[in-house]
Design an enzyme around this catalytic site. Structure first.
Site, PDB file in Angstrom:
ATOM      1  N   SER A  90     -12.130  87.950  50.743  1.00 36.78           N
ATOM      2  CA  SER A  90     -12.513  87.486  49.411  1.00 36.78           C
ATOM      3  C   SER A  90     -13.017  88.660  48.568  1.00 36.78           C
ATOM      4  CB  SER A  90     -13.552  86.369  49.525  1.00 36.78           C
ATOM      5  OG  SER A  90     -13.753  85.732  48.275  1.00 36.78           O
ATOM      6  N   LEU A  91     -14.295  88.677  48.166  1.00 42.43           N
ATOM      7  CA  LEU A  91     -14.783  89.776  47.324  1.00 42.43           C
ATOM      8  C   LEU A  91     -14.642  91.119  48.029  1.00 42.43           C
ATOM      9  CD1 LEU A  91     -17.912  91.033  48.011  1.00 42.43           C
ATOM     10  CD2 LEU A  91     -18.455  88.647  47.604  1.00 42.43           C
TER      11      LEU A  91
END
Length: 311
Positions: A90-91
């Site tokens: 994700s991030l």
């Protein structure tokens, strides 16, 4: 010949005090923290090092984790350890792109700050959520969620661990069906929204404004994207992938298997926590999995990699 991959965690790995020893003992890491603080006009050191409520709020979590992981990476690479491939959950994908040479640190900080704010405000607080489904494979989970509205698969983490996302009432409604289909447990996660779901599509569209301002540079090594679980060698693909990534499923298990197929046999998790190391134990125990969350661990990892690659 061994190949090395750098791996970066996503939201949930944050912990007060993360990276403090790097800040205190590494001039390079200290520069990263201070530059992030200057760029955002924020006391990023207090955010990362001290107990505070903001650290668990999506917009602040994301920039704190990216700053910390890239501070650790800068010191690691200064000691001669470079990746052959990168990936981030994700991030963490933003850290992976920076480590692969496709984006500068300043652009990553500015963009991830906008991403976090957009995701934090995408849906009303309390209306959406996520849950971990344990003891059930990804396709089996998806077969169940496809029969329900407002719920979908967010993360294919590893065998036996899948995360679902959507409206809170939809997650509650699908839970009995998942257990009936074979799930051992369905555990609600402490998150503020239905991340990696169609409810974040508008946030992805708005993120394009920030992505348009990034000065993209040619990749020095490939990175593996969450969206397809495939490697990216052309940085021109990054903008569309990062836009889609906000609302699409995270194909983490598929990403790791792709890297193993590409010959990666040494993986280094860079950042707080050991979530990715735990996933790896369920994906493939034959590879070497190393972890850097402290200066002490960094030196041990550098020594171990030099030992493994000496032949």
């Amino acid at each position: 010949m061994s190949k090395i991959a750098f791996l970066y965690p996503g939201q949930g790995a944050q912990v007060a005090g993360m990276g403090k020893d790097f800040y205190e003992q590494s001039e390079l890491a200290k520069e990263v923290y201070e530059k992030s603080a200057e760029l955002l006009d924020m006391d990023i050191m207090a955010l990362c090092f001290e107990e505070n409520e903001r650290l668990n709020r999506t917009d602040y979590t994301q920039v704190a984790l990216v700053t910390t992981c890239l501070a650790m990476t800068k010191e690691l690479m200064a000691r001669g350890i470079k990746p052959d491939m990168t990936a981030g959950l994700s991030l963490g994908e933003y850290c992976a792109i920076v480590a692969a040479g496709g984006m500068g640190f300043e652009d990553a900080v500015h963009t991830i700050w906008q991403r976090g704010r957009l995701m934090h405000t995408a849906v009303p607080d309390g209306s959406g959520g996520m849950a971990a489904v344990l003891g059930m494979e990804g396709e089996a989970v998806r077969a169940v969620t496809d029969s329900f509205e407002n719920v979908s698969v967010a993360n294919y983490n590893c065998p036996g661990q899948v995360v679902i996302t959507g409206k809170k009432d939809a997650i509650e409604a699908v839970t009995p069906a998942l257990k009936e289909a074979g799930a051992k447990r369905v555990l609600p996660l402490n998150v503020s929204g239905p991340f990696h779901s169609p409810f974040l599509e508008e946030a992805g569209e708005k993120l394009v404004n920030a992505l348009e301002k990034v000065e993209w540079t040619p990749l020095t090594v490939p990175y593996v994207t969450n969206v397809t679980g495939k490697k990216v060698t052309d940085i021109c693909q990054a903008k569309e992938l990062l836009k889609a990534q906000v609302s699409s499923s995270v194909l983490w298990e598929q990403s790791i298997r792709l890297m193993i197929d590409e010959g990666v046999d040494i993986f280094v998790e860079i950042g707080p926590g050991k979530t990715l190391s735990g996933f790896m134990r369920k994906i493939d125990r034959k590879v070497t999995m190393l972890k850097i969350g402290s200066m002490e661990e960094l030196q041990a990892v550098v020594d171990r990699i030099k030992e493994l690659t000496a032949c």
